[in-house]
Design an enzyme around this catalytic site. Structure first.
Site, PDB file in Angstrom:
ATOM      1  N   CYS A 105       0.856  11.917   8.514  1.00  0.00           N
ATOM      2  CA  CYS A 105       1.635  13.156   8.631  1.00  0.00           C
ATOM      3  C   CYS A 105       1.089  14.045   9.754  1.00  0.00           C
ATOM      4  O   CYS A 105       1.250  13.710  10.917  1.00  0.00           O
ATOM      5  CB  CYS A 105       1.687  13.886   7.290  1.00  0.00           C
ATOM      6  N   HIS A 209       3.488   9.948   3.625  1.00  0.00           N
ATOM      7  CA  HIS A 209       2.202  10.033   2.924  1.00  0.00           C
ATOM      8  C   HIS A 209       1.973   8.785   2.072  1.00  0.00           C
ATOM      9  O   HIS A 209       2.165   8.807   0.850  1.00  0.00           O
ATOM     10  CB  HIS A 209       2.148  11.293   2.060  1.00  0.00           C
ATOM     11  N   GLU A 211      -0.694   7.489   1.048  1.00  0.00           N
ATOM     12  CA  GLU A 211      -1.744   7.641   0.031  1.00  0.00           C
ATOM     13  C   GLU A 211      -1.153   8.012  -1.331  1.00  0.00           C
ATOM     14  O   GLU A 211      -1.638   7.578  -2.385  1.00  0.00           O
ATOM     15  CB  GLU A 211      -2.805   8.661   0.483  1.00  0.00           C
TER      16      GLU A 211
END
Length: 239
Positions: A105, A209, A211
């Protein structure tokens, strides 16, 4: 020996440096050891990176327009110049070391700016598309809300798919792509969603994102983290 992954910290003010647990958890689950890099170490960026085997540039506030030769437009969000400063130093030190780099990001935006690219300060007011997508979702963080089309690139090799579903939490985006970067994915409205550096074994950045998706079981996101950690382990062994 597991590779140590340096992760840039989120800075809300000058009183704290912190990290969303999804970053460290995703690195741990992929076989690495996370190490948070705080603010204020820009003068010692090279020495900091000598302790690590890969650099993860995390998400966060907007990039200061001064860093890409612009002035603030009305929809610019919160900025943190001290964070910009340390991340620019870390990026240049990592590039000099040919260390694996993974941007997420803001991390993708910062990497593009560090190497000479520019940004849209606000997608809704600056980027013109006949069918602009919602890039700042209100769904839960691990929920995918739009697709990205993947080009022939390192990213496609990793995920083994031509299209994947991703989450989205940004209002800035890559405008002019930095030299030596190649587009690795785009959303259906034409925005650049992932880039790779043509001259490095592993220099990948994504606008979403992963993660947050990795920790809820998304296979493509987990593959990206595994590839990054494996590249960092290779770097560690060859250093």
């Amino acid at each position: 020996m597991k590779p140590i992954i340096g992760i840039t910290a989120f800075a809300e003010d000058d009183l704290s440096s912190r990290l969303n647990v999804a970053y460290s958890k995703s690195i741990i689950e992929a076989g690495g050891i996370p190490l948070i890099i705080p603010l204020g170490v820009e003068e010692d960026a090279a020495q900091v990176l000598s302790l690590t085997d890969g650099l993860l540039l995390s998400g966060g506030h907007d990039v200061h327009p001064f860093e890409f030769g612009a002035e603030p437009l009305p929809k610019l969000g919160q900025i943190h110049p001290e964070r910009d400063k340390v991340e620019l130093a870390l990026i240049h030190a990592a590039i000099a070391r040919h260390m694996p780099i993974f941007g997420i990001c803001r991390g993708m935006q910062m990497l593009n700016v560090a190497l000479g690219g520019t940004l849209y300060q606000d997608i809704d007011s600056e980027y013109h598309s006949s069918r602009l997508l919602k890039h700042s979702q209100q769904a839960a963080r691990g929920v995918a809300t739009h697709y990205v089309q993947i080009t022939d690139s390192l990213l496609k090799t990793i995920v083994e798919e031509e299209k994947i579903a991703v989450n989205s939490f940004h209002h800035q985006a890559v405008n002019v792509l930095a030299e030596k970067f190649m587009v690795a994915a785009k959303s259906s409205d034409g925005l650049i969603e992932a880039v790779v550096h043509e001259e490095f074994p592993f220099c990948l950045a994504v606008q979403w994102h992963p993660e947050e998706q990795a920790i809820v079981g998304d296979l493509a996101a987990q593959k990206i983290f595994t590839a990054f950690v494996n590249a960092s382990l290779k770097y560690k062994r060859e250093a």
